[in-house]
Design a protein around this motif. Structure first.
Motif: not given
Length: 199
Positions: A34-47, A61-70
């Protein structure tokens, strides 16, 4: 209201997801996948350059969000109204275990009926709760691109309500770290994409 882009993003995988357990509002953390998924998806959504990220306060959910927030340099806002549907006495159990005690109730729930597990919420109750929260977040936001980070059952339920779909289960449940994209304006909600996940 100016037109806004709103992303619905489901959290990454947990051990309960893998085991097929009713998770509900039990605070189960992401697992390593799940942490790997969140990091990969965050890179995509950051665009998409989100300017506001609002997440359920449950840790997955909070940890998933944090990957994008950073990545995008904004602070996550936590909102308890975005929590998953409450599954009451079923939480922590797999379906076979639930069926031993509540076979009729489980069969009715599986059929798509709008029933509440003992001590929990029905699909319409949880969907309306989250739809109201998202409407409030979007209506009061002063930015153009918003990410809502929450949970499979309530994101689907809220999406169906906001789109004016009748019944339940008209959309599929987002996979772990899957997302949907909406446009929202004074004319209402428009679904642009749904179920996008990394392969």
């Amino acid at each position: 209201m100016t037109a806004k882009t709103v992303l619905f993003w489901r959290h990454g995988q947990t051990d309960f997801n893998v085991e097929g357990r009713f998770q509900g509002q039990t605070d189960v953390p992401l697992n390593d996948t799940g942490r790997r998924q969140a990091e990969e998806a965050a890179r995509l959504l950051s665009g998409l350059s989100p300017e506001l990220i609002v997440a359920s306060d449950l840790s997955r959910a909070a940890e998933t969000a944090e990957k994008l927030a950073r990545i995008v340099g904004v602070e996550t806002v936590h909102d308890a109204r975005l929590r998953e549907a409450a599954f009451g006495e079923w939480e922590g159990s797999i379906r076979a275990e639930v069926a031993e005690t509540w076979p009729d109730e489980l069969a009715e729930w599986v059929s798509g009926a709008d029933v509440a597990p003992p001590g929990g919420e029905s699909r319409s109750e949880s969907g309306q709760r989250v739809a109201a929260a998202i409407t409030d977040i979007v209506d009061t936001a002063t930015v153009d691109t918003i990410v809502i980070v929450a949970h499979g059952a309530v994101l689907r339920g809220a999406a169906e309500i906001l789109l004016g779909l009748t019944g339940t289960g008209r959309l599929g449940v987002l996979g772990n770290c899957g997302h949907g994209e909406f446009g929202c304006s004074e004319r209402g909600w428009v679904l642009r994409s749904w179920g996008t996940t990394l392969r």
